[in-house]
Design a protein around this motif. Structure first.
Motif, PDB file in Angstrom:
ATOM      1  N   GLU A 191       1.042  -1.232   0.040  1.00  0.00           N
ATOM      2  CA  GLU A 191      -0.022  -0.188  -0.052  1.00  0.00           C
ATOM      3  C   GLU A 191       0.914   1.188  -0.134  1.00  0.00           C
ATOM      4  O   GLU A 191       0.476   2.180  -0.789  1.00  0.00           O
ATOM      5  CB  GLU A 191      -0.866   0.025   1.392  1.00  0.00           C
ATOM      6  CG  GLU A 191      -1.855   1.302   1.333  1.00  0.00           C
ATOM      7  CD  GLU A 191      -2.779   1.284   2.679  1.00  0.00           C
ATOM      8  OE1 GLU A 191      -3.023   2.315   3.037  1.00  0.00           O
ATOM      9  OE2 GLU A 191      -2.965  -0.031   2.869  1.00  0.00           O
ATOM     10  N   GLY A 195      -7.779  -0.131   1.159  1.00  0.00           N
ATOM     11  CA  GLY A 195      -6.788   0.749   1.192  1.00  0.00           C
ATOM     12  C   GLY A 195      -5.529   0.512   0.198  1.00  0.00           C
ATOM     13  O   GLY A 195      -4.823   1.388  -0.226  1.00  0.00           O
ATOM     14  N   GLN A 246      -5.118   3.201  -4.023  1.00  0.00           N
ATOM     15  CA  GLN A 246      -3.774   3.967  -4.348  1.00  0.00           C
ATOM     16  C   GLN A 246      -3.632   4.020  -5.870  1.00  0.00           C
ATOM     17  O   GLN A 246      -2.750   4.730  -6.381  1.00  0.00           O
ATOM     18  CB  GLN A 246      -2.695   3.484  -3.519  1.00  0.00           C
ATOM     19  CG  GLN A 246      -2.843   3.252  -2.416  1.00  0.00           C
ATOM     20  CD  GLN A 246      -3.414   4.478  -1.308  1.00  0.00           C
ATOM     21  OE1 GLN A 246      -2.957   5.800  -1.563  1.00  0.00           O
ATOM     22  NE2 GLN A 246      -4.322   4.356  -0.298  1.00  0.00           N
TER      23      GLN A 246
END
Length: 694
Positions: free
Chosen positions: A480, A508, A512
């Motif tokens: 991440e 999460g 990105q």
């Protein structure tokens, strides 16, 4: 009396406490505002000009396609009718006498004014002598000149035919007889059964008109008869379809039209897969301006064909590479620079093949370093053993070498995370003329002495990383963070998954990615998980893609001129072609001196772990019986910054959980030196876990 009282009051007001005072200076009147210059006509003209020459004539590919279509259609037409020539001959022989009789009857009826006979008979039966005589006289006036003219024409025609018959050669006489027979057969044919059959069945392709488009948007409840859409111009041919740009009524948005794409397709009476809507942006655009393109046939059912990478000598990864064709057959170039790519789809829809195109393009640039990991261990990625700096297959230890590919992936990602920090520190120190705007340049990336080449990390079936019992949580945190900060340093990440749900591929991590590519998925929610929040509102739903259209997906986040994403048919590279590309790329890298790592046999070997979280925690605990998690993270980062620089208490807890060390409330000194009761670790639990692990 009243006026006198008013005068007394006014005089008192004027003299009480009166004194001479200096009045303030009156401010100057404000200067008149300068008139703004009136914009010139050409500065206000934002109209989109229609092309002088049709789009399909300007593009070489379109001209070639048109020529191929015309040639193929003519050849098919000739072959189709040549095979049926004996049937046509028999039909001509059967229908010609009937047609000749019909022609003779029509000419005779015209010459004798046969059309007036029913009227004459009706007048006779009605006993209307006056009407009867009038009709007879009128008919006689018509018959006489017609019969005379017909006789003269017959004599002249017979003489002319006889003269030409004697003057022309035998083949011309035969051609004339055949033409006359065919003409008579056409006159004698049944309208329901024509003389010649159709070589191609009529399809549903129709000319797009403003009336049809208006009907569709009214049916979709995006316009009304008294509040219609307005057109910037008439529908026109654009590639293999029709295109029209329109403005929705005020208050309606292009996003609403994209969401109601199915209803618009129903109003157009076409297949939904043939309709493509995009918002027109820029100077000529508006929030309510929509580009409507209707394909003649489903363009996604036609494969894009072999990739140009098969014949390419090399690729400049800084400039992009051919990824596929859009719905109009136009080339789609993909540039992954400063970005990251997420590919998602259900199995057997071309996910790995599409993701492999990116890696193959990077392989053909000898200055791009490749880190390739296939967590399912299939043969799809074995060709990259020739060029990859790091390469791993599967998610279980290799029984022959003892190498754990998941552990190797984690170590590799930790090294890359440290390299990101190193690159940013280096870029900050370099002068502005070397790194304008503080960014990595192509010249700097290709300079070997700088040691900062472009890096592409490819992880297929990435969801298996996160489900790993021992390293899953740590990999989640590292990946991440890497996807979030690494692209700016020239380190790009491409991840592919067949399970884009929150449990298998954490939100999460997915959030990105800047570029998303979704092939067919099963639900709208899965499509939104791959393409990102708001994709469905833009009319992007990968669950509507056809199961037969393998390798076709929705591309979002590239900033293309077709706003809202593009429908892309990816190029095809099979296993043998991918092997040939990698072998060619290996020669390029060997000549450039950039072949290294796994490509030279420098594979990681089965050695004891470089570090153990348990052992490191025990070390930083020292003589403390217990410590807060945040204190331990700070000590770990101070002792081993490359490993633990970004660790948080939640990540530490996740890393200790597989060893049955549970964080709990403990009394200890915090980072501020104040004693408090917070989540932490007992030294006894850590030492017990170390003893049990041997």
């Amino acid at each position: 009396m009243t006026s006198e009282l008013q005068l007394r009051k006014r005089s008192k007001v004027e003299v009480v406490d009166a004194e001479v005072v200096d009045l303030p200076e009156r401010p100057d009147p404000p200067a008149p505002a300068k008139a703004e210059p009136v914009p010139l006509p050409w500065q206000l003209d934002t109209r989109e000009r229609r092309p002088v020459v049709a789009t399909w004539l300007r593009g070489r590919d379109q001209r070639v396609q048109a020529a191929r279509w015309a040639l193929g259609y003519v050849l098919h037409l000739l072959a189709f009718h040549a095979v049926r020539l004996p049937i046509y001959t028999a039909r001509v022989a059967r229908l010609a006498p009937r047609g000749l009789w019909r022609l003779v009857c029509r000419v005779a009826g015209w010459a004798t004014d046969a059309r007036s006979i029913p009227l004459i008979v009706a007048a006779q039966r009605a006993g209307d002598a006056k009407e009867y005589r009038a009709l007879l006289q009128a008919s006689a006036k018509l018959r006489r000149p017609r019969l005379i003219g017909l006789g003269i024409a017959a004599v002249i025609g017979a003489v002319a035919v006889w003269a030409m018959w004697l003057a022309v050669p035998d083949w011309a006489r035969l051609a004339a007889l055949v033409a006359a027979a065919i003409g008579c057969a056409v006159a004698g044919q049944n309208p329901d059964r024509p003389l010649m059959e159709h070589a191609a069945l009529p399809g549903r392709v129709r000319k797009l008109s403003t009336g049809i488009v208006l009907r569709a948007f009214v049916a979709a409840k995006l316009a009304k008869d008294d509040d219609p859409v307005t057109f910037t111009g008439p529908p026109a041919r654009d590639g293999a379809g029709w295109r029209v740009i329109l403005d929705l009524p005020y208050g309606r948005t292009a996003e609403e039209a994209m969401v109601r794409r199915t209803q618009i397709a129903s109003g157009l009476d076409i297949d939904e897969r043939c309709l493509f809507l995009h918002q027109v942006r820029g100077a000529a655009g508006s929030a309510r301006r929509v580009s409507v393109w209707v394909a003649d046939t489903d363009p996604l059912a036609v494969p894009a064909g072999p990739s140009p990478l098969i014949r390419a000598e090399r690729v400049n990864f800084w400039e992009g590479f051919p990824f596929g064709l859009d719905e109009r057959g136009e080339l789609v170039m993909l540039n992954l620079l400063w970005s990251s790519l997420l590919v998602g789809a259900v199995p057997r829809q071309g996910k790995s093949f599409s993701a492999r195109l990116v890696a193959l393009a990077a392989a053909l640039d000898p200055d791009v370093r490749l880190h390739v990991y296939d967590m399912k261990g299939s043969p799809d990625w074995t060709c990259f053993r020739h060029v990859a700096y790091r390469w791993g297959l599967g998610d279980v230890p290799d029984p022959d070498t003892g190498v754990d590919p998941v552990k190797a992936l984690l170590d590799d990602m930790l090294e890359l995370r440290a390299e990101v920090d190193h690159r940013y520190r280096t870029l900050r120190k370099l002068p502005a003329e070397v790194v304008p705007e503080g960014k990595l340049t192509e010249a700097l990336a290709r300079a070997k002495q700088a040691g900062m080449p472009l890096v592409l990390v490819v992880i297929d079936e990435v969801q298996r990383c996160f489900s790993h019992r021992e390293y899953g949580k740590e990999l989640e945190a590292v990946l991440e963070d890497l996807v979030k900060v690494a692209p700016g340093a020239g380190i790009m990440v491409e991840a592919a998954t067949q399970k884009p749900d929150q449990k298998s591929t954490p939100t999460g991590f997915r959030d990105q990615f800047t570029i998303r590519f979704a092939l067919r998925v099963t639900t709208m929610h899965a499509s939104e998980a791959v393409l990102g929040a708001g994709a469905y509102g833009e009319g992007l739903d990968a669950s509507k893609l056809s199961p037969e259209a393998k390798g076709t997906g929705l591309l979002r986040g590239t900033g293309d001129t077709l706003q809202g994403g593009s429908t892309v048919r990816t190029f095809l590279v099979d296993g043998s072609q991918a092997e040939a590309i990698c072998l060619r790329a290996r020669k390029l890298r060997a000549a450039a001196g950039t072949l290294s790592g796994a490509a030279l046999g420098e594979m990681p070997t089965a050695v004891p772990d470089v570090y153990s979280v348990l052992a490191d925690v025990a070390t930083v605990l020292g003589t403390d019986n217990q410590a807060h998690s945040e204190v331990l993270c700070a000590r770990l980062a101070e002792s081993w910054p490359a490993r633990y620089a970004e660790w948080k208490p939640a990540q530490l807890a996740a890393a200790l959980r597989p060893h049955r060390v549970i964080t709990r409330q403990v009394w200890a000194d915090g980072l501020d030196g104040q004693r408090a009761n917070r989540r932490g670790v007992l030294a006894a639990d850590v030492h017990e876990a170390l003893d049990s692990s041997g």
